[in-house]
Design a protein around this motif. Structure first.
Motif, PDB file in Angstrom:
ATOM      1  N   LEU A  64       0.830  -1.206   0.000  1.00 47.33           N
ATOM      2  CA  LEU A  64       0.000   0.000   0.000  1.00 47.33           C
ATOM      3  C   LEU A  64       0.865   1.256   0.000  1.00 47.33           C
ATOM      4  CD1 LEU A  64      -2.864  -0.935   2.494  1.00 47.33           C
ATOM      5  CD2 LEU A  64      -3.032  -0.637   0.014  1.00 47.33           C
ATOM      6  N   ALA A  65       1.965   1.230   0.737  1.00 47.32           N
ATOM      7  CA  ALA A  65       2.852   2.398   0.786  1.00 47.32           C
ATOM      8  C   ALA A  65       3.399   2.720  -0.600  1.00 47.32           C
ATOM      9  CB  ALA A  65       3.986   2.137   1.772  1.00 47.32           C
ATOM     10  N   LEU A  66       3.878   1.704  -1.305  1.00 47.13           N
ATOM     11  CA  LEU A  66       4.443   1.930  -2.639  1.00 47.13           C
ATOM     12  C   LEU A  66       3.379   2.439  -3.609  1.00 47.13           C
ATOM     13  CD1 LEU A  66       6.682  -1.253  -2.876  1.00 47.13           C
ATOM     14  CD2 LEU A  66       7.489   1.109  -2.735  1.00 47.13           C
ATOM     15  N   ALA A  67       2.187   1.836  -3.557  1.00 46.99           N
ATOM     16  CA  ALA A  67       1.124   2.244  -4.479  1.00 46.99           C
ATOM     17  C   ALA A  67       0.633   3.657  -4.183  1.00 46.99           C
ATOM     18  CB  ALA A  67      -0.031   1.253  -4.401  1.00 46.99           C
ATOM     19  N   LYS A  68       0.433   3.968  -2.903  1.00 47.07           N
ATOM     20  CA  LYS A  68      -0.070   5.292  -2.542  1.00 47.07           C
ATOM     21  C   LYS A  68       0.960   6.376  -2.826  1.00 47.07           C
ATOM     22  CE  LYS A  68      -3.311   3.860   1.092  1.00 47.07           C
ATOM     23  NZ  LYS A  68      -3.637   3.939   2.551  1.00 47.07           N
ATOM     24  N   ALA A  69       2.223   6.112  -2.524  1.00 48.37           N
ATOM     25  CA  ALA A  69       3.256   7.110  -2.776  1.00 48.37           C
ATOM     26  C   ALA A  69       3.383   7.398  -4.270  1.00 48.37           C
ATOM     27  CB  ALA A  69       4.588   6.634  -2.209  1.00 48.37           C
ATOM     28  N   ALA A  70       3.310   6.344  -5.081  1.00 48.37           N
ATOM     29  CA  ALA A  70       3.398   6.541  -6.530  1.00 48.37           C
ATOM     30  C   ALA A  70       2.212   7.336  -7.057  1.00 48.37           C
ATOM     31  CB  ALA A  70       3.489   5.187  -7.225  1.00 48.37           C
ATOM     32  N   ALA A  71       1.018   7.027  -6.554  1.00 51.50           N
ATOM     33  CA  ALA A  71      -0.176   7.736  -7.008  1.00 51.50           C
ATOM     34  C   ALA A  71      -0.129   9.206  -6.638  1.00 51.50           C
ATOM     35  CB  ALA A  71      -1.423   7.084  -6.416  1.00 51.50           C
ATOM     36  N   ALA A  72       0.472   9.516  -5.482  1.00 50.97           N
ATOM     37  CA  ALA A  72       0.550  10.904  -5.021  1.00 50.97           C
ATOM     38  C   ALA A  72       1.793  11.622  -5.536  1.00 50.97           C
ATOM     39  CB  ALA A  72       0.520  10.940  -3.491  1.00 50.97           C
TER      40      ALA A  72
END
Length: 319
Positions: free
Chosen positions: A285-293
């Motif tokens: 989740l951290a990797l996905a959320k950071a990339a999206a933001a």
């Protein structure tokens, strides 16, 4: 304010019979929207929530066997125009995020031990499965859907995930569900079919009265391995995010209150797989959320990704 939040505000004012009542939005996310009006809180559950399973979970939260463990609902269910299920709850004070020294780890341990000891045969049913492993699988699906550039971090997270047994990845659940249905009818089931919260962290505790802590958020409540409820604190401890003193207070309080999910001595034979699953879920989740933001990982996210890298390296070394 999202459209869901606006609909929820309207529904709460209608329930309070006050079209101008002051309403505060406490959370407004795709996986859950929460608004408060006075002493009542309304929650719009995630899209796709099964109404029948939610009704059973509400019945469990309201059951006398769970009194002083789970926060009981104020009323039954409703639905928003967009179809999302809505429930009403008493308001309570959350854990203060800026006072880590006052975090109620002892109380969390005691509440979990009592939850795991609830005789499931006496509860409404059929009890659904605890949804922790399914949520972990969704985190991995979100990471894959993000289609991030190849990196050591992404490869490690996926490798660590692949090394988990099927049940921790949300598959191969048939035997556990069958046992759960039997235990709901008979003697209460074994260690792998206890009543579990499914998503334990400090944000899931509120102070209902001046001194009484309760567990909230029943979306993932159900039958499962109670070790899962200890897995997030265990993962934080292993990653260096939870102080040893706090981990020992939490685990000690859980055991002292009769909790059996961590064994009597070394807890890691029971906690290893769930803790690895929660580590990988959090990192994904951290990797996905950071990339999206379009941002870098924060310190806590970086720690969980690094822990996943260590898990992957250990698995490769172990063959």
């Amino acid at each position: 304010m999202s459209e869901t939040a606006a609909q929820l505000v309207t529904a709460l004012r209608r329930a309070r019979r006050d079209a101008t009542a002051e309403v505060t939005v406490l959370a407004d996310r795709p996986d859950g929207t929460v608004v408060r009006c006075g002493h009542v809180v309304a929650k719009a559950h995630p899209p796709g929530t099964d109404p029948a399973e939610l009704a059973v979970r509400l019945g469990v939260a309201a059951h006398p066997r769970c009194a002083e463990i789970l926060l009981p609902p104020v009323d039954g269910m409703g639905a928003l125009p967009d179809g999302r299920q809505v429930t009403l709850w008493p308001y309570g004070e959350p854990v203060a995020p800026d006072a880590p020294d006052a975090a109620p780890w002892v109380e969390a341990g005691k509440l979990l031990a009592r939850l795991h000891a609830v005789p499931v045969a006496e509860l409404p049913g059929p009890l659904p499965a605890m949804r922790g492993p399914v949520k972990a699988a969704r985190a991995i699906a979100r990471l894959r859907a993000a289609a991030l550039p190849d990196s050591v971090a992404t490869r490690a997270v996926l490798r660590a995930w692949a090394g988990l047994p099927g049940w921790a990845r949300g598959v191969d659940r048939t035997d556990r569900m069958d046992k759960g249905n039997e235990s709901n009818k008979g003697n209460g089931g074994g260690e792998d079919n206890r009543l579990c919260h499914g998503d334990l962290h400090l944000g899931q505790l509120i102070r209902h009265r001046a001194t009484d802590w309760r567990l909230i958020d029943i979306d993932d409540l159900g039958l499962g391995d109670p070790a899962w409820d200890l897995a997030r604190p265990a993962a934080w401890y292993a990653a260096g995010l939870l102080a040893a003193e706090d981990w020992e207070r939490f685990l000690g309080a859980y055991r002292a209150a009769g909790g059996s999910a961590a064994g009597e001595r070394d807890p890691w034979p029971r906690l290893d797989v769930p803790a690895r699953a929660l580590t990988v879920q959090t990192a994904a989740l951290a990797l996905a959320k950071a990339a999206a933001a379009g941002r870098a990982l924060d310190e806590a996210e970086e720690a969980m990704v690094e822990a996943s890298v260590r898990i992957a390296h250990f698995m490769e070394a172990a063959g």
